[in-house]
Design a protein around this motif. Structure first.
Motif, short mmCIF file in Angstrom:
data_model
loop_
_atom_site.label_atom_id
_atom_site.label_comp_id
_atom_site.label_asym_id
_atom_site.label_seq_id
_atom_site.Cartn_x
_atom_site.Cartn_y
_atom_site.Cartn_z
N UNK A 57 0.87 -1.17 0.00
CA UNK A 57 0.00 0.00 0.00
C UNK A 57 0.90 1.21 0.00
N UNK A 58 0.83 2.04 -1.05
CA UNK A 58 1.74 3.18 -1.21
C UNK A 58 3.19 2.72 -1.06
N UNK A 59 3.52 1.63 -1.66
CA UNK A 59 4.85 1.00 -1.68
C UNK A 59 5.32 0.49 -0.32
N UNK A 60 4.44 0.45 0.67
CA UNK A 60 4.77 -0.12 1.98
C UNK A 60 4.22 -1.54 2.03
N UNK A 61 5.03 -2.50 2.48
CA UNK A 61 4.55 -3.88 2.53
C UNK A 61 3.47 -4.06 3.60
N UNK A 62 2.53 -4.94 3.31
CA UNK A 62 1.52 -5.33 4.29
C UNK A 62 2.17 -6.37 5.19
#
Length: 186
Positions: A57-62
């Motif tokens: 999400x927005x290049x942040x990993x879940x």
């Protein structure tokens, strides 16, 4: 289309949302982007698909793949197509643990809160059985509609809403994400 001011707000708020929502172990995360309802709904749906698919999400990993419920107190008729578009981008061909409820009771009342908690527990059981994931996030779209708020500037009403959001989070061990559309004059 969205303006640069809305994109700037997305950039400023994404770290908070990402930190809390991508580690869905309880708590609250607020999403507030202004009067661009379409942009806000796209961000909320993208977050739901990211959490449900385990994608970034927005290049942040879940950090944990979880089920998501959207309490669609308004605009429920558009969620199926919005989720399908986001899913096609992040998890094509996959059935995701995302549900939305259109008939949301007034969560400002204890009876409505108890009712939604029971319904969400049933969805959690369904997600665990059919997707082997727990319910980890509940998106309230919109906060004003879910809680029948007539004056969002009333501090006592705001405090009561926050208590109810916290109770929802604590009772279900989920992150609760209230969506707020503030008006053009805000």
């Amino acid at each position: 289309p969205c303006g640069q001011d809305q994109l700037d707000v997305v950039a400023r708020t994404q770290a908070v949302v990402v930190e809390i929502a991508l580690r869905p172990v309880g708590g609250l995360a607020a999403v507030e982007l202004g009067h661009g309802e379409d942009l806000l709904d796209v961000v909320a749906v993208d977050l739901a698909v990211s959490l449900a698919s385990g994608s970034s999400f927005f290049s942040h990993p879940t950090l944990e793949r979880v089920g998501v419920v959207i309490l669609a107190a308004e605009g429920a008729q558009t969620f199926a197509s919005r989720i399908e578009v986001a899913k096609d981008q992040k998890a094509p061909g996959n059935l995701l643990p995302i549900a939305w409820l259109a008939d949301v009771p007034n969560l400002a009342q204890q009876r409505g809160l108890r009712e939604i908690i029971n319904r969400l527990k049933a969805v959690d059981a369904l997600f665990r059985d059919s997707h082997t994931v727990r319910l980890g996030a509940v998106i309230c779209d919109t906060l004003a509609a879910c809680f029948a708020i007539d004056d969002e500037n009333d501090n006592s009403k705001a405090a009561a809403v926050i208590r109810h959001l916290k109770e929802l989070s604590d009772r279900l061990n989920v992150v609760v994400i209230p969506v707020h559309h503030y008006g053009k004059s805000a």
